[in-house]
Design a protein around this motif. Structure first.
Motif, PDB file in Angstrom:
ATOM      1  N   TRP A 211      -7.774   8.190 -26.886  1.00 21.68           N
ATOM      2  CA  TRP A 211      -9.017   7.956 -26.111  1.00 21.68           C
ATOM      3  C   TRP A 211      -8.453   8.133 -24.600  1.00 21.68           C
ATOM      4  N   VAL A 212      -7.166   7.016 -24.366  1.00 19.78           N
ATOM      5  CA  VAL A 212      -6.309   8.070 -22.960  1.00 19.78           C
ATOM      6  C   VAL A 212      -7.231   9.107 -22.520  1.00 19.78           C
ATOM      7  N   ASN A 213      -5.715   9.988 -23.313  1.00 17.98           N
ATOM      8  CA  ASN A 213      -5.618  11.480 -23.758  1.00 17.98           C
ATOM      9  C   ASN A 213      -6.940  11.736 -23.426  1.00 17.98           C
ATOM     10  N   LYS A 214      -7.945  11.292 -23.970  1.00 13.78           N
ATOM     11  CA  LYS A 214      -9.499  12.019 -24.502  1.00 13.78           C
ATOM     12  C   LYS A 214      -9.577  12.077 -22.569  1.00 13.78           C
ATOM     13  N   SER A 215      -9.216  10.679 -21.567  1.00 18.28           N
ATOM     14  CA  SER A 215     -10.117  10.870 -20.845  1.00 18.28           C
ATOM     15  C   SER A 215      -8.754  11.678 -19.997  1.00 18.28           C
ATOM     16  N   ASN A 216      -7.768  11.096 -20.071  1.00 16.60           N
ATOM     17  CA  ASN A 216      -7.166  12.376 -18.704  1.00 16.60           C
ATOM     18  C   ASN A 216      -7.629  14.030 -18.795  1.00 16.60           C
ATOM     19  N   GLU A 217      -7.947  13.907 -20.495  1.00 12.44           N
ATOM     20  CA  GLU A 217      -7.796  15.240 -20.134  1.00 12.44           C
ATOM     21  C   GLU A 217      -9.704  15.924 -20.023  1.00 12.44           C
ATOM     22  N   ALA A 218     -10.417  14.978 -19.953  1.00 10.00           N
ATOM     23  CA  ALA A 218     -11.867  14.622 -18.457  1.00 10.00           C
ATOM     24  C   ALA A 218     -11.413  15.053 -17.538  1.00 10.00           C
ATOM     25  N   PHE A 219     -10.120  14.331 -16.702  1.00 10.01           N
ATOM     26  CA  PHE A 219      -9.626  14.467 -15.663  1.00 10.01           C
ATOM     27  C   PHE A 219      -9.149  15.676 -14.827  1.00 10.01           C
ATOM     28  N   LEU A 220      -8.248  16.191 -16.351  1.00 11.69           N
ATOM     29  CA  LEU A 220      -7.806  17.584 -15.686  1.00 11.69           C
ATOM     30  C   LEU A 220      -8.596  19.042 -15.548  1.00 11.69           C
ATOM     31  N   ASN A 221      -9.709  18.059 -16.193  1.00 12.72           N
ATOM     32  CA  ASN A 221     -11.054  19.211 -16.747  1.00 12.72           C
ATOM     33  C   ASN A 221     -12.088  19.579 -15.240  1.00 12.72           C
ATOM     34  N   GLY A 222     -11.788  18.103 -14.678  1.00 15.23           N
ATOM     35  CA  GLY A 222     -12.694  18.060 -13.764  1.00 15.23           C
ATOM     36  C   GLY A 222     -11.748  18.826 -12.616  1.00 15.23           C
ATOM     37  N   ASP A 223     -12.965  19.200 -11.583  1.00 17.65           N
ATOM     38  CA  ASP A 223     -12.991  19.500 -10.378  1.00 17.65           C
ATOM     39  C   ASP A 223     -12.024  18.493  -9.785  1.00 17.65           C
ATOM     40  N   PHE A 224     -10.971  17.356  -9.555  1.00 18.78           N
ATOM     41  CA  PHE A 224     -10.470  16.722  -9.289  1.00 18.78           C
ATOM     42  C   PHE A 224      -8.761  17.210  -8.466  1.00 18.78           C
ATOM     43  N   ARG A 225      -9.083  16.883  -6.869  1.00 16.08           N
ATOM     44  CA  ARG A 225      -7.359  15.930  -6.933  1.00 16.08           C
ATOM     45  C   ARG A 225      -6.698  16.028  -6.757  1.00 16.08           C
ATOM     46  N   GLY A 226      -6.613  14.786  -7.065  1.00 15.32           N
ATOM     47  CA  GLY A 226      -5.840  13.574  -7.490  1.00 15.32           C
ATOM     48  C   GLY A 226      -6.493  12.274  -7.569  1.00 15.32           C
ATOM     49  N   THR A 227      -4.978  11.802  -8.221  1.00 17.89           N
ATOM     50  CA  THR A 227      -5.873  10.374  -8.109  1.00 17.89           C
ATOM     51  C   THR A 227      -5.321   9.202  -7.065  1.00 17.89           C
ATOM     52  N   PRO A 228      -5.728   7.979  -6.846  1.00 19.99           N
ATOM     53  CA  PRO A 228      -7.046   7.986  -7.163  1.00 19.99           C
ATOM     54  C   PRO A 228      -8.182   8.288  -6.669  1.00 19.99           C
ATOM     55  N   THR A 229      -9.428   9.016  -7.649  1.00 24.40           N
ATOM     56  CA  THR A 229     -10.537   9.699  -7.285  1.00 24.40           C
ATOM     57  C   THR A 229     -11.789   8.769  -7.272  1.00 24.40           C
ATOM     58  N   VAL A 230     -12.641   8.452  -6.474  1.00 21.98           N
ATOM     59  CA  VAL A 230     -13.478   7.393  -5.834  1.00 21.98           C
ATOM     60  C   VAL A 230     -14.761   7.969  -5.900  1.00 21.98           C
ATOM     61  N   LEU A 231     -15.725   7.608  -6.216  1.00 24.68           N
ATOM     62  CA  LEU A 231     -16.747   8.223  -6.171  1.00 24.68           C
ATOM     63  C   LEU A 231     -17.920   7.175  -6.476  1.00 24.68           C
ATOM     64  N   LEU A 232     -19.177   7.542  -4.961  1.00 19.10           N
ATOM     65  CA  LEU A 232     -20.236   6.557  -4.969  1.00 19.10           C
ATOM     66  C   LEU A 232     -21.262   7.452  -5.070  1.00 19.10           C
ATOM     67  N   ASN A 233     -21.885   7.008  -6.407  1.00 19.26           N
ATOM     68  CA  ASN A 233     -23.066   8.258  -6.920  1.00 19.26           C
ATOM     69  C   ASN A 233     -22.962   9.145  -7.128  1.00 19.26           C
ATOM     70  N   GLY A 234     -21.473   9.744  -7.634  1.00 21.44           N
ATOM     71  CA  GLY A 234     -20.995  10.896  -7.820  1.00 21.44           C
ATOM     72  C   GLY A 234     -20.944  11.635  -6.866  1.00 21.44           C
TER      73      GLY A 234
END
Length: 281
Positions: A211-234
């Protein structure tokens, strides 16, 4: 003389009160600067972590194997988010984090109380999404192991307190201490009622690794620069929202703006139901 003495005493009291008020104002500014500096100090680290993640993140290594066992109460697409707060809260704060990430710890330790306050007052609900970027960059398995342990804590209904303990006791980035189950058990003992045979079994077996690996995969597939990524209402708010840098006061302001005219949430999520271990059956 009596009138003069009385006036003199009033004047002294007024001067004393004015000095106290000025000192309170100075203390408040100092606290604000300390907290703001702690948050803003994350920015450089976040940029570095983001750059490393973008350059070395390998999606082929993060897909995991075996069935994906989501922790109890997980929500969202493919049940990859761990929720906290009222389900009908008017705003959602999404936080992508890595328990080995120094910038994540600085962010959490700076704004944790504010996030808890906003959750407890029904202003926001939080969605925690766990990733393993540092394992990929630095080697080791502490990100994965700690994230699995946090998911095990979610099974026990104790995700948030354990999540906070992990960040409050984060080792140096180069120290893969979270790869050791005993370290995670030691920290679990700081959360009343968490260090049970069921929790230990869940951690030792890596029940939620896929499950953690699946979550990490979703992060890598997203348009994110790095951690932490923090979104308010997207909308991204870390490290900045528009031209404003994140701070405790700005976070409160942004939430208030997003919630204008909306009622606080009151609906509680269903409590996570821990799965008994064979020893407890």
């Amino acid at each position: 003389m009596s009138d003069k003495n009385s006036a003199g005493k009033r004047s002294a009291r007024e001067r004393l009160q004015m000095e106290r008020d000025r000192q309170k104002a100075r203390d408040k500014r100092r606290r604000t600067l300390i907290v703001s500096a702690a948050v803003v100090g994350v920015l450089g680290l976040a940029a570095v972590v983001g750059l490393i993640a973008a350059n070395t993140g390998d999606k082929s290594d993060s897909s995991g194997s075996g069935p994906v066992a989501a922790p109890s109460g997980a929500t969202g697409e493919e049940q990859l988010a761990i929720p906290a707060g009222a389900t009908d809260a008017p705003s959602t704060l999404t936080i992508w984090e890595d328990f080995r990430c120094p910038a994540c710890a600085q962010f959490e330790n700076a704004v944790r109380d504010t996030i808890h306050e906003l959750i407890d007052s029904g202003q926001i609900k939080a969605e925690y999404r766990l990733v393993t970027i540092i394992d990929g960059n630095m080697g080791g398995s502490g990100s994965l192991n700690a994230a699995n342990a946090a998911a095990c804590a979610q099974d026990a209904g104790k995700f948030l307190p354990y999540h906070d303990v992990l960040y409050q006791n984060q080792p140096a980035e180069t120290d893969d201490a979270f790869a050791r189950d005993e370290k995670l058990f030691e920290l679990a003992a700081k959360v009343p009622g968490l260090d049970t045979p069921a929790f230990r079994s869940c951690v030792s077996e890596g029940k939620h690794d896929s499950w953690v690996n699946k979550s990490n995969e979703a992060f890598l597939n997203g348009d994110f620069r790095g951690t932490p990524t923090v979104l308010l209402n997207g909308e991204s708010i870390f490290p900045t929202k528009g031209k404003e840098q994140i701070s405790v006061e700005n976070l409160k302001k942004w939430v208030a703006e997003a919630n204008k005219g909306k009622k606080p949430g009151t609906a509680s999520p269903s409590p996570a139901a821990p799965s008994p271990s064979p020893a407890e059956r």
